[in-house]
Write a protein that holds these residues in place. Structure first.
Motif, PDB file in Angstrom:
ATOM      1  N   VAL A   9      44.686  -5.806  19.766  1.00 46.74           N
ATOM      2  CA  VAL A   9      45.421  -7.044  19.347  1.00 46.74           C
ATOM      3  C   VAL A   9      46.308  -7.679  20.545  1.00 46.74           C
ATOM      4  N   PRO A  10      45.996  -8.879  20.761  1.00 47.56           N
ATOM      5  CA  PRO A  10      46.702  -9.721  21.658  1.00 47.56           C
ATOM      6  C   PRO A  10      48.325  -9.589  21.681  1.00 47.56           C
ATOM      7  N   VAL A  11      49.154  -9.211  22.732  1.00 49.80           N
ATOM      8  CA  VAL A  11      50.571  -9.090  22.927  1.00 49.80           C
ATOM      9  C   VAL A  11      51.077 -10.077  23.972  1.00 49.80           C
ATOM     10  N   THR A  12      52.023 -10.953  23.428  1.00 46.66           N
ATOM     11  CA  THR A  12      52.368 -11.910  24.578  1.00 46.66           C
ATOM     12  C   THR A  12      53.611 -11.018  25.521  1.00 46.66           C
ATOM     13  N   ASP A  13      53.788 -11.918  26.333  1.00 45.85           N
ATOM     14  CA  ASP A  13      54.989 -11.424  27.139  1.00 45.85           C
ATOM     15  C   ASP A  13      56.347 -10.927  26.577  1.00 45.85           C
ATOM     16  N   GLY A  14      56.742 -11.672  25.679  1.00 50.15           N
ATOM     17  CA  GLY A  14      57.978 -11.166  24.853  1.00 50.15           C
ATOM     18  C   GLY A  14      57.895 -10.058  24.106  1.00 50.15           C
ATOM     19  N   ALA A  15      56.603  -9.661  23.427  1.00 48.89           N
ATOM     20  CA  ALA A  15      56.374  -8.506  22.770  1.00 48.89           C
ATOM     21  C   ALA A  15      56.251  -7.375  23.839  1.00 48.89           C
ATOM     22  N   ALA A  16      55.472  -7.586  24.902  1.00 47.89           N
ATOM     23  CA  ALA A  16      55.301  -6.535  25.942  1.00 47.89           C
ATOM     24  C   ALA A  16      56.744  -6.107  26.582  1.00 47.89           C
ATOM     25  N   ARG A  17      57.729  -7.162  26.646  1.00 50.89           N
ATOM     26  CA  ARG A  17      59.013  -6.777  26.964  1.00 50.89           C
ATOM     27  C   ARG A  17      59.781  -6.062  26.101  1.00 50.89           C
ATOM     28  N   LEU A  18      59.586  -6.137  24.796  1.00 54.20           N
ATOM     29  CA  LEU A  18      60.335  -5.413  23.796  1.00 54.20           C
ATOM     30  C   LEU A  18      59.768  -4.207  23.478  1.00 54.20           C
ATOM     31  N   ALA A  19      58.398  -4.097  23.745  1.00 55.43           N
ATOM     32  CA  ALA A  19      57.769  -2.644  23.742  1.00 55.43           C
ATOM     33  C   ALA A  19      58.428  -1.883  24.971  1.00 55.43           C
ATOM     34  N   SER A  20      58.458  -2.627  26.318  1.00 56.59           N
ATOM     35  CA  SER A  20      58.862  -1.871  27.371  1.00 56.59           C
ATOM     36  C   SER A  20      60.316  -1.491  27.291  1.00 56.59           C
ATOM     37  N   SER A  21      61.110  -2.336  26.483  1.00 54.67           N
ATOM     38  CA  SER A  21      62.632  -1.955  26.356  1.00 54.67           C
ATOM     39  C   SER A  21      62.846  -0.820  25.325  1.00 54.67           C
ATOM     40  N   LEU A  22      62.078  -0.948  24.373  1.00 56.28           N
ATOM     41  CA  LEU A  22      62.018   0.146  23.126  1.00 56.28           C
ATOM     42  C   LEU A  22      61.757   1.534  23.930  1.00 56.28           C
ATOM     43  N   PHE A  23      60.598   1.500  24.804  1.00 59.66           N
ATOM     44  CA  PHE A  23      60.164   2.717  25.439  1.00 59.66           C
ATOM     45  C   PHE A  23      61.308   3.215  26.488  1.00 59.66           C
ATOM     46  N   ASN A  24      61.936   2.429  27.138  1.00 65.47           N
ATOM     47  CA  ASN A  24      62.946   2.749  28.139  1.00 65.47           C
ATOM     48  C   ASN A  24      64.152   3.219  27.349  1.00 65.47           C
ATOM     49  N   SER A  25      64.360   2.595  26.220  1.00 62.31           N
ATOM     50  CA  SER A  25      65.565   3.056  25.465  1.00 62.31           C
ATOM     51  C   SER A  25      65.564   4.577  24.782  1.00 62.31           C
ATOM     52  N   VAL A  26      64.270   4.784  24.350  1.00 58.52           N
ATOM     53  CA  VAL A  26      63.722   6.013  23.951  1.00 58.52           C
ATOM     54  C   VAL A  26      63.988   7.115  25.109  1.00 58.52           C
ATOM     55  N   ARG A  27      63.331   6.728  26.165  1.00 58.92           N
ATOM     56  CA  ARG A  27      63.228   7.649  27.249  1.00 58.92           C
ATOM     57  C   ARG A  27      64.824   7.946  27.851  1.00 58.92           C
ATOM     58  N   THR A  28      65.580   6.888  27.867  1.00 58.49           N
ATOM     59  CA  THR A  28      66.926   7.124  28.152  1.00 58.49           C
ATOM     60  C   THR A  28      67.616   8.071  27.212  1.00 58.49           C
ATOM     61  N   TRP A  29      67.330   7.792  26.027  1.00 54.68           N
ATOM     62  CA  TRP A  29      67.956   8.738  24.868  1.00 54.68           C
ATOM     63  C   TRP A  29      67.434  10.147  25.087  1.00 54.68           C
ATOM     64  N   LEU A  30      66.432  10.494  25.170  1.00 53.23           N
ATOM     65  CA  LEU A  30      65.736  11.716  25.446  1.00 53.23           C
ATOM     66  C   LEU A  30      66.387  12.159  26.725  1.00 53.23           C
TER      67      LEU A  30
END
Length: 126
Positions: A9-30
């Motif tokens: 599935v093609p993902v634009t820069d905005g979606a990649a940033r959102l996914a990266s931000s979500l991953f970093n938030s979950v990582r920080t939470w854990l």
């Protein structure tokens, strides 16, 4: 605009940033959860270790008990225990410093009780 491909599935820069931000938030939470409640954090991680085994059982065991695969129950227990353990860890971390001795006792008691439950369920057979 750069395009990345995640599972076809093609993902634009905005979606990649959102996914990266979500991953970093979950990582920080854990990471914070592990710092404030190691016992409950480890109990949750150990449940995550058991998940692949239960998923394999679900995939390869064709038995049915009342028209339901018997591996559904352990999967539900594992998921619900992870949610409970990590939520409780967060809630107990917010208690005042004067209650931290009780928090440690509660954390150990809950972790041990849930592991006894998991061991009892696994020893009774699926």
């Amino acid at each position: 605009m750069k395009i990345l491909a995640l599972s076809g599935v093609p993902v634009t820069d905005g979606a990649a940033r959102l996914a990266s931000s979500l991953f970093n938030s979950v990582r920080t939470w854990l990471v914070v959860l592990h710092r404030v409640s190691r016992v409950l954090s480890w109990a949750g991680w150990l449940h995550l270790v058991l998940l692949p085994g239960a998923l394999l059982g679900l995939a390869f065991d064709e038995r049915l008990v009342t028209n339901v695969n018997p591996w559904i129950k352990p999967l539900k227990f594992l998921f619900s225990d992870i949610i409970y353990l990590w939520s409780l860890g967060w809630l107990l971390a917010d208690l005042p410093a004067t209650a931290q001795r009780a928090v440690r006792l509660i954390s150990w008691g809950v972790a041990v009780a849930i592991w006894v439950e998991i061991l009892a369920n696994s020893s009774c057979g699926v």
